[in-house]
Design an enzyme around this catalytic site. Structure first.
Site, PDB file in Angstrom:
ATOM      1  CG  HIS A  70      -1.513   1.281   1.284  1.00  0.00           C
ATOM      2  ND1 HIS A  70      -2.734   1.804   0.128  1.00  0.00           N
ATOM      3  CD2 HIS A  70      -2.839   1.548   2.212  1.00  0.00           C
ATOM      4  CE1 HIS A  70      -3.468   2.364   0.552  1.00  0.00           C
ATOM      5  NE2 HIS A  70      -3.381   3.170   2.001  1.00  0.00           N
ATOM      6  CD  GLU A 126      -8.984   1.487   2.245  1.00  0.00           C
ATOM      7  OE1 GLU A 126      -7.820   0.567   2.525  1.00  0.00           O
ATOM      8  OE2 GLU A 126      -8.448   2.603   3.197  1.00  0.00           O
TER       9      GLU A 126
END
Length: 331
Positions: free
Chosen positions: A108, A195
């Site tokens: 990430h 998200e």
């Protein structure tokens, strides 16, 4: 049209003589480390000595050592501890053990993109980000398939950082499914947006609001749960398998007409403005700053929100109803 890369595009030999240090042994750490090991690569795991992860990694047949020792020995160092503690671990355990020509890898881009980690110029900085949780990365690998992944090169100090990234992706099984190239900026900002706006934030708030609306109108909480929570998986599975067209094909005509006509009134222009504002805060670093400060303060807001979520009526009702369904996987 984005190009997708597969096994034939990756050369595993690039990593054959290298040692891969996986820092962290949570879901992604365990999945990736085991896959790399089973792919015939030299893997070591760096975790806190004596903790549960230390014991688990040893029981899984992997070589385990402290994070500092793993970073010192590793030619490729894969950072798979949570975002909020990566910066501190990098400073104390990884940075003192980085040397010229090593590769620092992430799944990430948060800490690189927002400058929580600033590596020296003489090391490679890459990202191989599987688009699925660690347990799925592991399970699909053992099934002979794999989870797609994203590849990004932030810093190419050795001239072959991309080859290293592709070899790593092959080692975890991602090239079986397909690898797409991106950038740290694009991956970080789109991942956070997804998200917050729909995958974790938007959809859960929509489901809770639907449940609350029905209960406030006098309908039984159990019935409201089935209609607003339980059936969500059925819809998402259809979309996952065949897109929106498959979902609309399999639901009733009543559901299709109602969904297509009422849906835009729920997710309306005001909703889209809120999405744009969320994206703006991600792009300008406001969210990252807020999250970093929240973590440094020992998560007071997150802890309170988690407690409130767990105490919501829908959680109590859902737990009772799920007990009626023995086929569901229990925690």
């Amino acid at each position: 049209m984005v190009k997708i890369f597969y096994d034939k595009d990756a050369n595993s030999e690039v990593l054959k003589s290298k040692t891969i240090a996986v820092i962290g042994y949570g879901s992604q750490g365990a999945g990736q480390a085991q896959n790399l090991h089973d792919s015939g690569l030299d893997v070591i795991v760096g975790v806190r000595k004596g903790g549960e992860s230390w014991t688990q990694a040893k029981n899984d047949g992997l070589t385990v050592m402290t994070m500092a020792d793993a970073a010192k020995k590793g030619d490729l160092i894969q950072m798979l501890v949570p975002d909020e503690i990566q910066g501190a671990i990098y400073t104390s355990e990884i940075a003192p053990n980085l040397s010229k020509g090593k590769t620092l890898c992430f799944s990430h881009g948060f800490n690189i993109h927002y400058n929580q980690i600033v590596p020296p110029k003489d090391v490679n900085v890459i990202m191989v980000a599987p688009k699925g949780p660690g347990f799925l990365v592991r399970r699909t690998y053992t099934e002979g398939i794999g989870v797609p992944a994203l590849l990004a090169i932030y810093q190419d100090a050795t001239g072959n950082a991309r080859d290293i990234g592709m070899a790593y992706a092959k080692g975890i099984g991602a090239t079986r499914a397909g690898v797409l190239e991106t950038t740290f900026k694009e991956e970080t900002e789109t991942d956070l947006f997804g998200e917050q706006v729909d995958l974790c934030g938007g959809v859960t708030c929509l489901m809770k609001a639907s449940f609350e609306t029905l209960v406030a109108a006098g309908y039984k909480p159990e019935i409201a749960y089935f209609e607003t929570f339980h059936e969500m998986k059925l819809i998402v599975d259809l979309i996952h398998e065949g897109g929106l067209s498959k979902m609309w094909y399999y639901v009733s005509n009543t559901a299709e007409y109602g969904g297509l006509t009422v849906g835009p009134k729920i997710i309306n222009e005001q909703s889209k403005q809120a999405m744009k504002e969320a994206l703006r805060r991600i792009q300008n670093g406001e969210f990252a700053k807020e999250f970093v400060l929240e973590s440094k303060a020992n998560r007071p807001v997150l802890n309170a929100l988690e407690r409130m979520e767990n105490e919501h009526q829908v959680e109590k009702v859902g737990k009772e109803l799920r007990a009626m369904m023995p086929w569901l996987k229990k925690d």
